[in-house]
Motif scaffolding. Structure first.
Motif, PDB file in Angstrom:
ATOM      1  N   GLY A  91      17.218   3.757  31.239  1.00 12.41           N
ATOM      2  CA  GLY A  91      15.904   3.566  31.867  1.00 12.41           C
ATOM      3  C   GLY A  91      14.949   4.694  31.527  1.00 12.41           C
ATOM      4  N   PHE A  96      15.112   8.259  39.140  1.00 12.34           N
ATOM      5  CA  PHE A  96      16.505   8.389  39.582  1.00 12.34           C
ATOM      6  C   PHE A  96      17.434   8.697  38.416  1.00 12.34           C
ATOM      7  CE2 PHE A  96      14.753   5.304  42.807  1.00 12.34           C
ATOM      8  CZ  PHE A  96      14.522   6.300  43.750  1.00 12.34           C
ATOM      9  N   LEU A 174      17.473   0.598  43.576  1.00  8.36           N
ATOM     10  CA  LEU A 174      18.394   0.925  42.489  1.00  8.36           C
ATOM     11  C   LEU A 174      19.661   1.491  43.129  1.00  8.36           C
ATOM     12  CD1 LEU A 174      15.731   0.642  40.949  1.00  8.36           C
ATOM     13  CD2 LEU A 174      16.422   2.524  39.495  1.00  8.36           C
ATOM     14  N   GLU A 202      21.796  -8.529  37.796  1.00  2.00           N
ATOM     15  CA  GLU A 202      22.920  -7.748  37.281  1.00  2.00           C
ATOM     16  C   GLU A 202      22.763  -7.579  35.779  1.00  2.00           C
ATOM     17  OE1 GLU A 202      27.123  -8.958  39.009  1.00  2.00           O
ATOM     18  OE2 GLU A 202      26.770  -9.855  37.068  1.00  2.00           O
ATOM     19  N   LYS A 203      23.047  -6.380  35.261  1.00  2.00           N
ATOM     20  CA  LYS A 203      23.021  -6.097  33.806  1.00  2.00           C
ATOM     21  C   LYS A 203      21.768  -6.675  33.135  1.00  2.00           C
ATOM     22  CE  LYS A 203      28.026  -5.767  33.519  1.00  2.00           C
ATOM     23  NZ  LYS A 203      28.414  -6.232  34.854  1.00  2.00           N
ATOM     24  N   ALA A 232      23.050  -3.168  39.008  1.00  2.00           N
ATOM     25  CA  ALA A 232      22.205  -4.279  39.436  1.00  2.00           C
ATOM     26  C   ALA A 232      21.009  -3.738  40.205  1.00  2.00           C
ATOM     27  CB  ALA A 232      23.000  -5.238  40.304  1.00  2.00           C
TER      28      ALA A 232
HETATM   29  N1  SAH Z   1      16.788   6.047  35.215  1.00  2.00           N
HETATM   30  C1  SAH Z   1      17.215   4.689  35.403  1.00  2.00           C
HETATM   31  C2  SAH Z   1      17.894   4.467  36.708  1.00  2.00           C
HETATM   32  C3  SAH Z   1      19.183   5.212  36.855  1.00  2.00           C
HETATM   33  S1  SAH Z   1      19.991   4.869  38.350  1.00  2.00           S
HETATM   34  C4  SAH Z   1      16.008   3.762  35.221  1.00  2.00           C
HETATM   35  O1  SAH Z   1      14.871   4.217  35.145  1.00  2.00           O
HETATM   36  O2  SAH Z   1      16.217   2.564  35.099  1.00  2.00           O
HETATM   37  C5  SAH Z   1      21.093   3.602  37.859  1.00  2.00           C
HETATM   38  C6  SAH Z   1      20.690   2.298  38.519  1.00  2.00           C
HETATM   39  O3  SAH Z   1      19.656   1.676  37.765  1.00  2.00           O
HETATM   40  C7  SAH Z   1      21.787   1.256  38.570  1.00  2.00           C
HETATM   41  O4  SAH Z   1      22.640   1.474  39.666  1.00  2.00           O
HETATM   42  C8  SAH Z   1      20.985  -0.001  38.742  1.00  2.00           C
HETATM   43  O5  SAH Z   1      20.529  -0.167  40.052  1.00  2.00           O
HETATM   44  C9  SAH Z   1      19.776   0.292  37.875  1.00  2.00           C
HETATM   45  N2  SAH Z   1      19.932  -0.264  36.523  1.00  2.00           N
HETATM   46  C10 SAH Z   1      19.915   0.416  35.378  1.00  2.00           C
HETATM   47  N3  SAH Z   1      20.024  -0.419  34.332  1.00  2.00           N
HETATM   48  C11 SAH Z   1      20.117  -1.652  34.837  1.00  2.00           C
HETATM   49  C12 SAH Z   1      20.251  -2.944  34.275  1.00  2.00           C
HETATM   50  N4  SAH Z   1      20.305  -3.132  32.953  1.00  2.00           N
HETATM   51  N5  SAH Z   1      20.313  -4.016  35.098  1.00  2.00           N
HETATM   52  C13 SAH Z   1      20.248  -3.854  36.424  1.00  2.00           C
HETATM   53  N6  SAH Z   1      20.133  -2.662  36.998  1.00  2.00           N
HETATM   54  C14 SAH Z   1      20.058  -1.568  36.246  1.00  2.00           C
END
Ligand code: SAH
Length: 525
Positions: A91, A96, A174, A202-203, A232
């Motif tokens: 992300g 986070f 998240l 999810e994913k 998720a």
């Molecule tokens: N820095 C990241 C977040 C890290 S915390 C961002 O900006 O996206 C990790 C959380 O991000 C996971 O527990 C989930 O809630 C979410 N997350 C990250 N990738 C995801 C994905 N491909 N699908 C769903 N949730 C995701």
């Protein structure tokens, strides 16, 4: 000067969502320190020579502690002057992602750094499920919340449920799945409407994406019933309803399948693109690598020619190319030696098949001869018809001088059919001797492996030693300990070799990629 650290956001999963700046840094990085959620396709973009450090090992292995990661970044920067150190996170690094903590540590140590933002999952994952986080008339704000952070004082979630329940905007959680039952209950207790629509995604953005709908009242039980697992996103509010009309990401025939393609990198791109378009996640794992040979001064096999190699091309009437690698290596050497395509003026050109022919066209060269059946044998037979059979004919119609441009592993089919031809080895093919750890792990969790040759199977079982070991009763290395027990094979010989090593085999009807892709889709439908 210490090295420079780049805190890079890798995006939510789909490799196409990495930024251009991120890609640019990864391609030249000397070290890549990466997290668990980063996709293999993005790891595959990193400089192949980079040191790859996995700090997110889960679940059997321990995850590296945050304080250790901070120290590691400083250590790499101090030990490697001028190095490019990429810290790659899922992300966005500042959503986070603990990017702030890492940056503070770098500041304290006087290490130069840059932040390369990424597309956060908080917004993009809902978008891939067709849910806009804001929408005129429905949500005028959105709030991104961690569902994981516990207060040090009492070990309870450090969330202000009273305030959150009052928010009219969209709530996005998240890391919230494990605590969602509790979170949903507390929001209802604090006055949020139990009928508020909720979606779990999810994913998201990966081939495994799944959306599960619920309401605030049913959130906890839905997670259990539908077995929603991390990673998720949980999204709550009126915008969730829009997902019912706007869900645009289709379930494709190969969605959720991870396939290993063992073809050489250059040949893999076609099949990779097709399998990806059909929804699969493809792990490109070439079993061979090719290397253009240094330009020799003379054509080694041609006795009596001693001038510089490209000058001696004048002695040949016809150049025959048997592979794309042969074409590329030939021209690389030609240009490096200061020549250009004019040395080919007046010569006949032959190609083994359509792909090689197309590659030649990229260099402005049209082929005179391409056999119907696209094999070395077909090419040999076609060119043999140009050679007069009787010695009488030879005087009126001189024997054409043929130069074969081939790799070191080319068999002697062509030379047997064209005994008078000269062979020049322009590139060599070497089996890959080891896989980086991240790739081995990606391969271990794949659903199936695609093999286009026996040698690819043989080399695959060699480079995956932990997973595939022989035993007294089965001395040949076997695939039985590996998750991908299925192999998709081109050719009967490939099939036999894969069987010998314990793979289940599905073999294409014809020896083409089209036919194989069709077979793969059939197998999973
Ligand atoms: N820095 C990241 C977040 C890290 S915390 C961002 O900006 O996206 C990790 C959380 O991000 C996971 O527990 C989930 O809630 C979410 N997350 C990250 N990738 C995801 C994905 N491909 N699908 C769903 N949730 C995701």
């Amino acid at each position: 000067m210490s090295g420079k650290v780049y805190l890079i956001g890798a995006g939510p999963g789909d490799p196409g969502l990495l930024t251009l700046r991120g890609k640019e840094i990864l391609e030249k990085a000397d070290v890549v320190v990466y997290d668990r959620l980063v996709s293999p396709a993005i790891l595959g973009m990193c400089n192949p020579k980079a040191k790859m450090v996995d700090v997110g090992k889960m679940p059997q292995h321990h995850k590296v502690k945050q304080s250790e990661i901070n120290k590691l970044l400083v250590q790499f920067a101090c030990e490697m002057p001028d190095a490019t150190i990429a810290r790659l996170k899922g992300g966005d690094p500042f959503v986070f992602g603990r990017g702030g903590e890492e940056a503070l540590e770098l500041v304290n140590a006087g290490v130069e750094f840059e932040i390369v933002p990424g597309i956060t999952s908080a917004i993009s994952v809902p978008a891939y499920a067709g849910i806009p986080v804001s929408h005129r008339g429905i949500a005028t704000s959105f709030h991104i919340v961690t569902g994981h952070e516990k207060a040090e004082s009492n070990g309870e979630l450090s969330l202000d449920f009273e305030t959150l329940a009052k928010c009219q905007g969209t709530l996005i959680f998240l890391m919230g799945i494990a605590n969602m039952d509790f979170i949903a209950q507390r929001l209802v207790e604090c006055g949020k409407d139990p009928k508020t629509p909720v979606a779990f995604i999810e994913k998201g953005t990966t081939p495994y994406q799944r959306t599960v709908m619920a309401t605030l009242a049913t959130a906890g039980e839905t997670i259990v019933r539908e077995k929603v697992t991390a990673p998720a996103i949980t999204i709550m509010g009126g915008v969730v309803e829009l997902g019912k009309s706007l869900a645009w990401k289709k379930n494709l025939p190969l969605s959720g399948k991870r396939l290993v393609v063992t073809r050489a990198a250059k040949q893999a791109s076609g099949i990779t693109a097709r399998l990806t378009a059909l929804g699969a996640e493809v792990i490109e794992t070439p079993m061979i690598e090719t290397r253009t040979l240094e330009c020799p001064c003379v054509i080694p096999a041609k006795a009596g020619i001693s001038s510089a190699i490209f000058d001696s091309l004048a002695d040949f009437d016809l150049l025959a190319f048997t592979s794309v690698n042969g074409v590329e290596s030939f021209f690389r050497q030609l240009f490096a030696a200061g020549y250009d395509v004019r040395v080919l003026a007046g010569k006949k050109i032959a190609s083994v098949g359509k792909i090689t022919e197309k590659k030649l066209l990229e260099y402005g060269i049209r082929c005179d001869y391409v056999p119907e059946d696209h094999t070395g044998e077909g090419l040999g037979k076609l060119l043999a018809t140009l050679v007069p059979q009787s010695t009488e004919g030879a005087t009126s119609n001189p024997i054409p001088q043929i130069l074969l441009l081939q790799g070191n592993l080319a068999d002697d089919t062509l030379q047997k059919l064209l005994p008078q031809a000269t062979r020049w080895v322009v590139y060599e093919t070497l089996p890959v001797s080891e896989l980086p750890e991240w790739k081995r792990e990606a391969v271990e969790s794949a659903d199936a492996v695609v093999f286009a040759s026996s040698s690819a199977v043989e080399n695959f079982v060699k480079v995956m030693p932990q997973s595939i070991e022989g035993s007294d009763s089965h001395p040949e290395p076997r695939a039985s300990n590996l998750k991908p027990q299925t192999s998709f094979c081109i050719g009967r010989l490939t099939e036999a070799t894969a069987r010998k090593h314990g793979f289940e085999t599905v073999t294409s009807d014809e020896t083409t990629m089209d036919s194989l892709v069709k077979k793969i889709v059939e197998y999973y439908s």
